[in-house]
Design a protein around this motif. Structure first.
Motif, PDB file in Angstrom:
ATOM      1  N   GLU A  39       2.870   0.712  -2.344  1.00  0.00           N
ATOM      2  CA  GLU A  39       2.373  -0.762  -2.950  1.00  0.00           C
ATOM      3  C   GLU A  39       1.515  -0.184  -4.123  1.00  0.00           C
ATOM      4  O   GLU A  39       1.610   0.856  -4.522  1.00  0.00           O
ATOM      5  N   GLY A  40       1.418  -1.411  -4.957  1.00  0.00           N
ATOM      6  CA  GLY A  40       1.189  -0.972  -6.418  1.00  0.00           C
ATOM      7  C   GLY A  40      -0.247  -0.379  -6.770  1.00  0.00           C
ATOM      8  O   GLY A  40      -0.115   0.447  -7.648  1.00  0.00           O
ATOM      9  N   ARG A  41      -1.059  -0.030  -5.862  1.00  0.00           N
ATOM     10  CA  ARG A  41      -2.192   0.815  -6.196  1.00  0.00           C
ATOM     11  C   ARG A  41      -1.838   2.127  -5.701  1.00  0.00           C
ATOM     12  O   ARG A  41      -2.956   3.096  -6.004  1.00  0.00           O
ATOM     13  N   GLY A  85      -1.849  -3.807   1.562  1.00  0.00           N
ATOM     14  CA  GLY A  85      -0.891  -3.230   2.657  1.00  0.00           C
ATOM     15  C   GLY A  85      -0.109  -4.116   3.592  1.00  0.00           C
ATOM     16  O   GLY A  85       0.641  -3.510   4.539  1.00  0.00           O
ATOM     17  N   GLY A  86      -0.237  -5.253   3.588  1.00  0.00           N
ATOM     18  CA  GLY A  86       0.120  -6.179   4.448  1.00  0.00           C
ATOM     19  C   GLY A  86       1.838  -6.087   4.873  1.00  0.00           C
ATOM     20  O   GLY A  86       2.454  -6.227   5.947  1.00  0.00           O
ATOM     21  N   GLN A  87       2.696  -5.670   3.639  1.00  0.00           N
ATOM     22  CA  GLN A  87       3.999  -5.779   3.509  1.00  0.00           C
ATOM     23  C   GLN A  87       4.430  -4.382   3.588  1.00  0.00           C
ATOM     24  O   GLN A  87       5.798  -4.428   3.370  1.00  0.00           O
ATOM     25  N   ILE A  88       3.807  -3.330   3.852  1.00  0.00           N
ATOM     26  CA  ILE A  88       4.209  -1.946   4.106  1.00  0.00           C
ATOM     27  C   ILE A  88       4.639  -1.787   5.627  1.00  0.00           C
ATOM     28  O   ILE A  88       3.663  -2.034   6.543  1.00  0.00           O
ATOM     29  N   PRO A  89       5.681  -1.030   5.770  1.00  0.00           N
ATOM     30  CA  PRO A  89       5.935  -0.790   7.277  1.00  0.00           C
ATOM     31  C   PRO A  89       5.406   0.593   7.395  1.00  0.00           C
ATOM     32  O   PRO A  89       5.807   1.649   6.770  1.00  0.00           O
ATOM     33  N   PHE A  90       4.631   1.017   8.000  1.00  0.00           N
ATOM     34  CA  PHE A  90       3.857   2.062   8.289  1.00  0.00           C
ATOM     35  C   PHE A  90       4.359   3.206   9.318  1.00  0.00           C
ATOM     36  O   PHE A  90       3.945   4.228   9.388  1.00  0.00           O
ATOM     37  N   ILE A 435      -6.389  -9.706   4.592  1.00  0.00           N
ATOM     38  CA  ILE A 435      -6.604  -8.504   5.433  1.00  0.00           C
ATOM     39  C   ILE A 435      -5.753  -7.347   5.491  1.00  0.00           C
ATOM     40  O   ILE A 435      -6.171  -6.118   5.143  1.00  0.00           O
ATOM     41  N   GLY A 436      -4.442  -7.680   5.909  1.00  0.00           N
ATOM     42  CA  GLY A 436      -3.560  -6.816   5.873  1.00  0.00           C
ATOM     43  C   GLY A 436      -3.824  -5.382   6.651  1.00  0.00           C
ATOM     44  O   GLY A 436      -4.486  -5.609   7.776  1.00  0.00           O
ATOM     45  N   LEU A 468       5.676  -9.365  15.207  1.00  0.00           N
ATOM     46  CA  LEU A 468       5.563  -9.662  13.838  1.00  0.00           C
ATOM     47  C   LEU A 468       4.468  -8.906  13.095  1.00  0.00           C
ATOM     48  O   LEU A 468       3.381  -9.025  13.396  1.00  0.00           O
ATOM     49  N   ASN A 469       4.949  -8.183  12.124  1.00  0.00           N
ATOM     50  CA  ASN A 469       3.970  -7.318  11.363  1.00  0.00           C
ATOM     51  C   ASN A 469       2.765  -6.790  12.091  1.00  0.00           C
ATOM     52  O   ASN A 469       1.801  -6.927  11.920  1.00  0.00           O
ATOM     53  N   PRO A 470       3.020  -5.700  13.339  1.00  0.00           N
ATOM     54  CA  PRO A 470       2.129  -5.236  13.995  1.00  0.00           C
ATOM     55  C   PRO A 470       1.308  -4.431  13.493  1.00  0.00           C
ATOM     56  O   PRO A 470       1.552  -3.849  12.323  1.00  0.00           O
ATOM     57  N   GLY A 471      -0.245  -4.326  13.434  1.00  0.00           N
ATOM     58  CA  GLY A 471      -1.237  -3.397  12.934  1.00  0.00           C
ATOM     59  C   GLY A 471      -1.641  -4.180  11.616  1.00  0.00           C
ATOM     60  O   GLY A 471      -2.400  -3.383  11.074  1.00  0.00           O
ATOM     61  N   LYS A 472      -1.328  -5.456  11.531  1.00  0.00           N
ATOM     62  CA  LYS A 472      -1.803  -6.085  10.437  1.00  0.00           C
ATOM     63  C   LYS A 472      -2.866  -7.130  10.643  1.00  0.00           C
ATOM     64  O   LYS A 472      -2.310  -7.640  11.547  1.00  0.00           O
ATOM     65  N   VAL A 473      -3.892  -7.402   9.973  1.00  0.00           N
ATOM     66  CA  VAL A 473      -4.805  -8.542  10.174  1.00  0.00           C
ATOM     67  C   VAL A 473      -5.654  -8.062  11.296  1.00  0.00           C
ATOM     68  O   VAL A 473      -6.835  -7.849  11.680  1.00  0.00           O
ATOM     69  N   LEU A 474      -4.964  -8.441  12.774  1.00  0.00           N
ATOM     70  CA  LEU A 474      -5.550  -8.122  14.019  1.00  0.00           C
ATOM     71  C   LEU A 474      -5.409  -6.832  14.421  1.00  0.00           C
ATOM     72  O   LEU A 474      -4.399  -6.167  14.340  1.00  0.00           O
TER      73      LEU A 474
END
Ligand code: FAD
Ligand code: MLT
Ligand code: ZN
Length: 474
Positions: A39-41, A85-90, A435-436, A468-474
């Motif tokens: 991601e950008g930063r 970091g919400g769009q990154i697959p970790f 939140i991501g 759907l996007n596990p580990g993000k927000v919640l």
């Protein structure tokens, strides 16, 4: 986490997923994947072996159906400009890229709506609206690459929110693919539709954890007939808040932009190129970029000149200049939009995207600056942002010459100090970026426990397998 959830897709599933979009759009080449994993930063580095690029809502639906049946995790991605970091697959999750859904389905000038697919780049939506004599007012520094799907999923704010509202307020309807592959068609152009619960808003700001937005109907506005932009030097954030209130009450037009910047960040913008030049002759402790718009083609510039002249006499403003032409206006905005980039050459930067009631902005900035400087002597707070929304990007650059790794290692500690002051003023620790992954742990500390429980129930109901996007927000 759901214990049966497969983070990385099982190897035998890869051909089945690829068959849905066709081999050309099932990306496995590490070089092509690489830019989608950072991601950008530079805060996060992800990992994946597969990115799917569906070309239709039906393909998105088929992907989700298969993912749900096989309990395979999905990370949705638009323009990859998100800052949490919400769009990154970790953990090797497959990326679902929405960028091929890039059609503008309709501009309906009479209804003041535009219907776009999720992968349409924000600037393209703005341009299509302008071509029809309308304004789509969402505006972000990343507008050349972020997508409408990402804007809605993060409930983006930006510089137009002051007059026109945040992304949530700009959505009339959505088309969403649910975790099990069902498609919810709510692409309505209606202002009034009281047929039960308003479900569109559940998916706005959900950061891809509740469903995939595939298209949206967005609200348009008349193009202003006159726009004037001023670059203003002033003493303090307090003067800026007073100036905003006065401008909103007095100027015969709408204040459509009001961006605060501390001298320190303007200096970074001037130092690190990007073609920026100081719009004012002398230095001032604080600056405001103010834009006013009107439906009257005449008189706005005179009104702004008189207003700023009065403000200087009242000692509210130290100096100001009004853009003489379109190029100068663009230069003012270019400086403002370069602020994210120009912090990078200054080394480590610890970020806070926070909001407090507008009246509390001056006290918040003063207290947070003092607290951070006491915690890390020599650290450089460079607050800037959407002061009219009470939304300050309270970013802290490392002390000059310090070790950036050692400075960034204190991220949580600095956050804690700043967040405490935000909460004292009944503010929010995430004003507009979401939140991501970045603020997931902080969310639990600050969210009302009943609201948090309801969020978890909603997640379980809409995405029982947690794909759907596990580990993000919640
Ligand atoms: P991505 O980064 O790809 O994704 C963001 C989130 O949305 C992720 O959680 C992702 O999983 C999810 N997602 C993406 N598409 C979909 C979809 N179709 N369905 C479901 N979920 C989806 N933000 C502001 O609010 N205000 C600003 O002023 C602002 N200025 C910025 C300036 C710069 C220079 C940069 C780099 C960023 C800025 N941002 C700002 C942050 C960022 O641009 C926004 O968050 C933007 O809305 C993200 O859009 P995107 O298409 O890049 O989404
Ligand atoms: C902005 O307003 O420029 C961004 O939201 C701030 C950021 O990059 O932190
Ligand atoms: Zn911002």
């Amino acid at each position: 986490m759901n214990e049966h959830l497969r983070r990385a897709p099982a190897p035998d599933l890869l051909p089945r997923f690829a068959a849905i979009v066709g081999d050309k759009y099932a990306v496995t080449d590490p070089q092509t994947l690489a830019p989608h994993l950072i991601e950008g930063r530079g805060l996060y580095q992800g990992v994946t072996s597969l990115m799917l690029r569906p070309g239709s809502t039906e393909e998105v639906a088929a992907i989700l159906k298969l993912a749900n049946e096989t309990k395979t995790a999905i990370v949705p991605q638009g323009g990859n400009t998100g800052l949490v970091g919400g769009q990154i697959p970790f953990d090797g999750e497959l990326i679902l890229s929405l960028t091929r859904l890039d059609k503008i389905r309709e501009v309906d000038a009479s209804s003041n709506t535009i219907t776009v697919e999720a992968g349409v780049v924000l600037q393209k939506a703005q341009d299509a609206a302008a071509a029809a004599g309308r304004l789509f007012p969402l505006s972000l520094g990343s507008e050349g690459s972020c997508t409408i799907g990402g804007n809605l999923s993060t409930n983006a704010g930006g510089t137009g929110a002051l007059a026109y509202g945040i992304a949530r307020e700009l959505v009339a309807g959505v088309e969403v693919v649910l975790a099990d592959g069902r498609v919810m068609h709510l692409l309505r152009k209606l202002k009034k539709d009281n047929t039960g619960y308003d479900l569109r808003h559940i998916f706005v700001g959900a950061e891809g954890t509740l469903g995939i937005i595939t298209a949206a109907v967005l609200k348009l506005f008349p193009q202003p007939r006159a726009v004037e932009t001023a670059f203003i030097g002033l003493k303090s954030p307090d003067a800026a808040v007073k100036l905003l209130n006065l401008a909103q009450a007095r100027i015969g037009g709408t204040v459509t932009g009001f961006e605060l910047m501390v001298r320190g960040i303007v200096e970074m913008a001037l130092k690190h190129g990007h073609g920026n030049r100081d719009p004012l002759a002398g230095a001032h402790p604080w600056y405001v970029l103010m834009e006013v718009s009107s439906q009257q083609s005449e008189g706005l510039r005179d009104a702004l000149e008189t207003f700023l002249g009065d403000a200087i006499e009242q000692d509210l403003v130290e100096d100001a200049t009004i853009a003489a032409n379109l190029d100068q206006r663009k230069a003012f905005w270019h400086l403002r939009h370069s602020l994210t980039e120009v912090q990078k050459p200054e080394g480590g930067s610890i970020k806070h995207d926070v909001s407090v009631p507008v009246a509390a902005v001056p006290a918040f900035i003063a207290e947070a600056s003092a607290a951070v400087e006491a915690l890390i002597p020599g650290s450089r707070p460079v607050p800037f942002g959407h002061v009219g929304d009470g939304n300050i990007h309270f970013n802290v650059s490392q002390p000059v010459g310090a070790d950036s790794k050692a400075f960034l290692a204190r991220w949580t500690e600095v956050n804690a100090v700043v967040d405490k002051i935000v909460l004292k003023y009944q503010g929010s620790i995430s004003a507009e970026h979401g939140i991501g992954k970045l603020k997931r742990e902080s969310l639990v500390k600050v969210k009302d426990p009943v609201a948090l429980a309801l969020m978890r129930d909603l997640k379980k109901m809409l995405d029982p397998n947690g794909i759907l996007n596990p580990g993000k927000v919640l």
